[in-house]
Scaffold this motif. Structure first.
Motif, short mmCIF file in Angstrom:
data_model
loop_
_atom_site.label_atom_id
_atom_site.label_comp_id
_atom_site.label_asym_id
_atom_site.label_seq_id
_atom_site.Cartn_x
_atom_site.Cartn_y
_atom_site.Cartn_z
N THR A 119 0.80 -1.24 0.00
CA THR A 119 0.00 0.00 0.00
C THR A 119 0.83 1.28 0.00
N ARG A 120 2.12 1.20 0.33
CA ARG A 120 3.08 2.30 0.26
C ARG A 120 2.65 3.53 1.09
N PRO A 121 2.47 3.35 2.40
CA PRO A 121 2.14 4.50 3.24
C PRO A 121 3.35 5.35 3.61
N GLY A 122 4.54 4.90 3.23
CA GLY A 122 5.77 5.61 3.60
C GLY A 122 6.83 4.62 4.04
N PRO A 123 8.01 5.10 4.41
CA PRO A 123 9.11 4.20 4.77
C PRO A 123 8.76 3.34 5.98
N PHE A 124 9.05 2.05 5.86
CA PHE A 124 8.64 1.10 6.88
C PHE A 124 9.65 -0.03 6.92
N GLY A 125 9.99 -0.49 8.14
CA GLY A 125 10.92 -1.59 8.31
C GLY A 125 10.38 -2.60 9.30
N LEU A 126 11.10 -3.71 9.44
CA LEU A 126 10.65 -4.78 10.33
C LEU A 126 10.51 -4.32 11.77
N ARG A 127 11.30 -3.32 12.18
CA ARG A 127 11.28 -2.89 13.58
C ARG A 127 10.48 -1.59 13.77
N THR A 128 9.86 -1.09 12.71
CA THR A 128 9.13 0.17 12.83
C THR A 128 8.06 0.12 13.91
N ILE A 129 7.41 -1.03 14.06
CA ILE A 129 6.32 -1.10 15.04
C ILE A 129 6.83 -1.02 16.48
N GLU A 130 8.16 -0.99 16.68
CA GLU A 130 8.71 -0.77 18.01
C GLU A 130 8.74 0.71 18.38
N LEU A 131 8.48 1.60 17.43
CA LEU A 131 8.62 3.03 17.67
C LEU A 131 7.43 3.63 18.42
N GLY A 132 6.35 2.90 18.56
CA GLY A 132 5.17 3.40 19.26
C GLY A 132 4.10 2.34 19.28
N ASP A 133 2.89 2.75 19.55
CA ASP A 133 1.76 1.82 19.54
C ASP A 133 1.27 1.64 18.11
N TYR A 134 1.10 0.39 17.71
CA TYR A 134 0.53 0.06 16.41
C TYR A 134 -0.67 -0.84 16.62
N TYR A 135 -1.72 -0.57 15.86
CA TYR A 135 -2.94 -1.36 15.93
C TYR A 135 -3.33 -1.81 14.53
N GLY A 136 -4.00 -2.95 14.45
CA GLY A 136 -4.41 -3.45 13.15
C GLY A 136 -5.68 -4.27 13.21
N TYR A 137 -6.26 -4.44 12.04
CA TYR A 137 -7.41 -5.32 11.86
C TYR A 137 -6.98 -6.53 11.05
N PHE A 138 -7.48 -7.70 11.45
CA PHE A 138 -7.15 -8.96 10.80
C PHE A 138 -8.40 -9.60 10.22
N ASP A 139 -8.21 -10.38 9.18
CA ASP A 139 -9.27 -11.21 8.62
C ASP A 139 -8.68 -12.59 8.36
N GLY A 140 -9.13 -13.56 9.13
CA GLY A 140 -8.60 -14.90 8.97
C GLY A 140 -7.12 -15.00 9.20
N GLY A 141 -6.62 -14.19 10.12
CA GLY A 141 -5.19 -14.20 10.43
C GLY A 141 -4.36 -13.29 9.56
N GLN A 142 -4.96 -12.68 8.54
CA GLN A 142 -4.24 -11.77 7.65
C GLN A 142 -4.44 -10.33 8.09
N LEU A 143 -3.34 -9.60 8.23
CA LEU A 143 -3.40 -8.18 8.57
C LEU A 143 -3.93 -7.42 7.35
N VAL A 144 -5.04 -6.69 7.52
CA VAL A 144 -5.66 -6.01 6.38
C VAL A 144 -5.69 -4.50 6.55
N ALA A 145 -5.39 -3.99 7.74
CA ALA A 145 -5.33 -2.54 7.96
C ALA A 145 -4.49 -2.29 9.20
N MET A 146 -3.79 -1.16 9.20
CA MET A 146 -2.99 -0.82 10.38
C MET A 146 -2.74 0.69 10.43
N ALA A 147 -2.35 1.13 11.60
CA ALA A 147 -1.92 2.50 11.83
C ALA A 147 -1.14 2.50 13.13
#
Length: 234
Positions: A119-147
């Motif tokens: 989806t290309r929301p901007g620069p992102f790495g494997l450890r980016t989610i350590e920089l703050g709180d991240y939340y997401g929605y899943f469907d059948g175990g697949q991540l389909v949305a996040m912020a």
């Protein structure tokens, strides 16, 4: 006039709250490998490329803002545009939206990177989610949305990585996730802010409607470390 902390947000973050995640010294910093590939300069118009060469590998690519100069040997400007830096000026969002989302952790990192690559929301790495709180929605175990949250300085915290899989757009996931983040930031005494590319008119309009206002519109570039020996050989 004292500069606003947001005017050089990447430098102020990487030498402040996120110094523990940074590499570099002197007048330049970068997020360490594995985090978002972003550079910060003490003086955005005078990057210290000698220091950058010490901490960046050939083949790496980085985002930086405000710098408009020419690239020296060993570096290439791969993309250039502008982005809006927007600050929230609205009311406290209601309690409830986003409360049913899952808080992301390192076990979700690969899925988060895959969604960001799609989806290309901007620069992102494997450890980016350590920089703050991240939340997401899943469907059948697949991540389909996040912020989530990325840069931070005293009194301000960035909302970043906002994205939704194309097959799940129009369901209000991104807005709900943003409202959850905005509410918790405001309750902590922090003002939410975000970045959106100037060419992304629909997203810019949406954020204006949500209560964000334009703070600035800096140049943003993607630059890459090249091998100057290759240019000499050719």
């Amino acid at each position: 006039m004292v500069a606003h902390l947001l005017d050089n947000i990447f430098w102020n973050t990487l030498t402040g709250p996120h110094a523990v995640f940074a590499a570099g010294s002197g007048d330049v910093r970068r997020y360490a490998r594995g985090f978002s590939p972003i550079l910060g300069f003490r003086d955005p118009q005078r990057p210290d490329f000698a220091e950058l060469e010490r901490i960046c590998d050939v083949g790496e690519h980085f985002y930086c803002d405000q710098w408009t100069g020419h690239a020296p040997a060993g570096w290439a400007i791969e993309a250039e545009s502008t982005m809006y830096r927007m600050v929230y000026a609205g009311d406290l969002p209601p309690d409830g939206p986003g409360d049913d989302a899952t808080q992301l952790s390192l076990e979700h990192a690969e899925q988060a990177v895959a969604l960001a690559a799609l989806t290309r929301p901007g620069p992102f790495g494997l450890r980016t989610i350590e920089l703050g709180d991240y939340y997401g929605y899943f469907d059948g175990g697949q991540l389909v949305a996040m912020a989530g949250e990325r840069t931070v300085v005293k009194g301000y915290r960035e909302i970043s990585g906002v994205c939704t899989h194309p097959d799940y757009q129009g369901r209000g996931y991104a807005r709900a996730l943003m409202q959850r983040l905005m509410r918790q930031q405001l309750l902590r005494g922090e003002t939410p802010f975000l970045h959106v590319m100037s060419a992304n008119a629909p997203a810019h309009t949406l954020y204006l409607r949500m209560g964000f206002t334009d703070h600035s519109e800096p140049v943003v570039r993607v630059i890459g470390r090249t091998d100057p020996r290759a240019a000499t050989a050719s």
